[in-house]
Scaffold this active site. Structure first.
Site, short mmCIF file in Angstrom:
data_model
loop_
_atom_site.label_atom_id
_atom_site.label_comp_id
_atom_site.label_asym_id
_atom_site.label_seq_id
_atom_site.Cartn_x
_atom_site.Cartn_y
_atom_site.Cartn_z
N SER A 132 0.85 -1.19 0.00
CA SER A 132 0.00 0.00 0.00
C SER A 132 0.89 1.24 0.00
CB SER A 132 -0.90 0.00 1.24
OG SER A 132 -1.70 1.16 1.26
N ALA A 133 0.68 2.10 -1.00
CA ALA A 133 1.49 3.31 -1.12
C ALA A 133 0.57 4.51 -1.31
CB ALA A 133 2.47 3.18 -2.28
N SER A 134 1.18 5.67 -1.55
CA SER A 134 0.40 6.91 -1.59
C SER A 134 -0.51 7.00 -2.80
CB SER A 134 1.35 8.11 -1.58
OG SER A 134 2.27 8.02 -2.65
N ALA A 136 -1.36 4.12 -4.97
CA ALA A 136 -2.14 2.91 -5.25
C ALA A 136 -1.76 1.81 -4.27
CB ALA A 136 -1.90 2.46 -6.69
N VAL A 138 -1.59 -2.79 -4.07
CA VAL A 138 -1.47 -3.96 -4.93
C VAL A 138 -2.13 -5.16 -4.27
CG1 VAL A 138 0.13 -5.46 -6.17
CG2 VAL A 138 0.71 -3.04 -5.83
N LYS A 152 -2.64 -3.63 -9.50
CA LYS A 152 -2.39 -2.35 -8.84
C LYS A 152 -3.62 -1.47 -9.05
CE LYS A 152 1.39 1.00 -8.40
NZ LYS A 152 2.75 1.32 -8.91
N ASP A 287 13.53 4.92 -9.55
CA ASP A 287 13.04 4.73 -8.18
C ASP A 287 13.54 3.38 -7.67
OD1 ASP A 287 11.74 5.26 -5.83
OD2 ASP A 287 9.74 4.75 -6.56
#
Length: 557
Positions: A132-134, A136, A138, A152, A287
């Protein structure tokens, strides 16, 4: 008062109170954020964050303000040309620490985006996300044919949240620019501009899917790198469906060793893959933290999360290769000249002073063992020198610098004695030879062939350029103005020359036509003094027109 304005006021209030809590009450007053605080809040301003450095407190502020501001800090960590080193190092610690959103929202987003019930597109779909990220999160899923995939899904209303936060960021940046003279050197408006560009690309998941497909083509046939495939029939702006992979994060050395893999070889493969991206393809994953590089059980590297990608054109790659080449040869003058040829330093910069600065930075690395040379730290020093000489650096070069620092750091975590330059040097030399930057007879022949091809392309392009030029002229898009000094006589002469040229062309055409008529007329043609009548007519007309054109042109003996 519109809802957008109310949202901005609330957000500015949150920013003000957070800044105060971490000891930036003075800054709140300096940039005029007090109007967004209540009277009671103004009375109880205190300085918190004691015992922490300023960059650390700023990082904590960004973390508390949430996902968009965390992303801003991550982007700012690439701006080593703008921010001091200690700020850059602190911002690199920022990670997306965002709780997942409910599965009901996931289901709604997937079904709306794919235009079908979830059960029609997937045989199974795990409700608990694996990441869980800013932007989206998965989820694991399975296609109807049994294929294992990862899906995603973009956060609901994330565009609205990001746009609102960017609007507030611009407000704060303008206030900093206007009221805090010391902030001008960090160019806050430029930082927000770059952030807005990066994050708007990242929220379109088809862009990430396109990046993944491009990297898959780049590494096609490479036995050491694997890029997950994309299922485009189940991919949209909001949903990205990809091949599910399994592996070990690249920084977990003990787990990788437990697989029976040579950790030195794995680290070197990671560095080689990165430099192939940079020099061979001119496109690189920007990244590269350990969570985005996995090692499969057979040692193959797997890249994930292609939301941020850097690009370097051939000219910039040649600059980088030449700089590293002359660095190893300790030819500081040529290094300085390359910088000037690239336009990275102005013509007014003293080339010898710049040469001395490069020598001061790089000379200490020679005579040291390979294990002691830190190429990423060297690049950081070069960028700091760039700030001193007001060098113009491209954002993609800064992304590259950040990526090199991270990939070297990951490599050293896996194998502490790794030396990035020793691994990369053969690849760079090979690329330089292919690009004709290293001299050889074959290089000269190849360069001639390449130049010939470029010349042919230019010639073939001329008709199109001329057509565009005339089209622009007919649309009155081209306006040419002259600022001249005593050029009236020259102007008259040019005008007369044009008329005389035109007259000569017309007369030549008529005379040539008459001779052709005399040569190719049949025996049955009417003739006068041995010449066909049509030829006499042509000669006569050419004489009459010639006389008239001569009169119009104002010829005088």
């Amino acid at each position: 008062m519109g809802s957008h304005t109310v949202t901005n006021i609330r957000r500015l209030h949150k920013i003000a109170t957070t800044l105060i809590r971490y000891g930036f009450g003075g800054l709140v007053g300096e940039i005029k954020l007090f109007p967004f605080l209540s009277v009671i809040e103004r009375l109880f301003i205190f300085r918190g964050g004691r015992g922490r450095s300023v960059p650390e407190r700023i990082r904590l502020v960004l973390e508390e303000l949430g996902p968009t501001f965390i992303k801003l800090g991550q982007v700012a960590s690439t701006r080593a040309d703008v921010l001091p080193r200690e700020w850059v190092e602190e911002f690199k610690k920022l990670q997306d620490m965002v709780p997942p959103f409910p599965f009901a929202e996931v289901k709604k987003t997937v079904e709306r985006s794919l235009g079908a019930p979830l059960s029609d597109k997937f045989a199974s779909f795990d409700e608990t996300p694996i990441a869980s990220a800013s932007i989206a999160q998965v989820h694991k899923a399975t296609l109807p044919d049994g294929t294992r995939v990862a899906v995603k899904v973009k956060r609901p209303h994330i565009e609205h949240t990001i746009d609102a936060d960017i609007s507030v960021m611009y407000t704060v940046a303008r206030l900093l620019d206007r009221h805090v003279p010391a902030a001008k050197r960090y160019r806050p408006m430029d930082v927000v501009d770059e952030f807005a560009r990066v994050i708007h690309n990242e929220i379109d998941l088809t862009v990430e899917g396109g990046n993944m497909s491009r990297f898959a083509r780049m590494f096609e046939g490479d036995p050491l790198v694997h890029i997950p495939g994309i299922y485009w029939d189940r991919t949209t702006v909001e949903v990205l469906t990809m091949e599910r992979i399994s592996g070990t994060p690249m920084d977990e050395a003990e787990k990788i060793k437990a697989l029976g893999l040579d950790i030195k070889e794995v680290a070197e493969n990671g560095i080689r893959a990165f430099f192939r991206q940079v020099f061979e393809f001119g496109v690189f994953h920007a990244d590269l933290h350990p969570g985005n590089i996995f090692v499969r059980d057979d040692g193959v590297l797997i890249y994930l999360d292609f939301g941020i990608v850097g690009r370097l054109d051939r000219t910039v790659r040649r600059y980088l290769a030449s700089m590293l080449y002359y660095l190893v040869k300790e030819d500081y003058h040529r290094m300085a000249v390359v910088h000037r040829e690239m336009g990275l330093i102005g013509r007014n910069v003293d080339i010898h002073e710049f040469e001395d600065a490069l020598r001061d930075i790089t000379a200490p690395i020679f005579g040291r063992s390979l294990e002691e040379i830190n190429i990423s730290a060297l690049l950081m020093k070069l960028i700091q020198t760039a700030r001193r000489f007001n060098m113009k650096l491209q954002p993609n070069l800064l992304l590259l610098q950040k990526s090199m620092v991270i990939i070297e750091g990951v490599g050293r975590q896996l194998y502490p004695d790794i030396n990035m330059w020793e691994v990369a040097k053969p690849l760079i030399y090979k690329w330089m030879a292919r690009e004709k930057l290293l001299s050889s007879p074959k290089a000269v022949v190849d360069r001639g062939r390449e130049s010939g091809g470029e010349l042919l392309e230019a010639v073939l392009d001329v008709p199109g350029q001329v057509h565009a030029l005339f089209g622009a002229a007919l649309r009155d898009d081209i306006k040419i103005g002259f600022v001249h000094h005593r050029l009236e006589t020259l102007s008259d002469e040019v005008e007369g020359a044009g008329r005389r040229t035109f007259m000569g062309l017309v007369m030549a055409a008529l005379i040539l036509g008459s001779f052709m008529a005399a040569t190719f007329s049949g025996i049955d043609a009417s003739r006068v003094l041995g010449l066909p009548v049509i030829s006499w007519v042509g000669f006569a007309v050419s004489v009459v027109l010639g006389v008239r054109l001569w009169a119009w042109s104002g010829w005088r003996d």
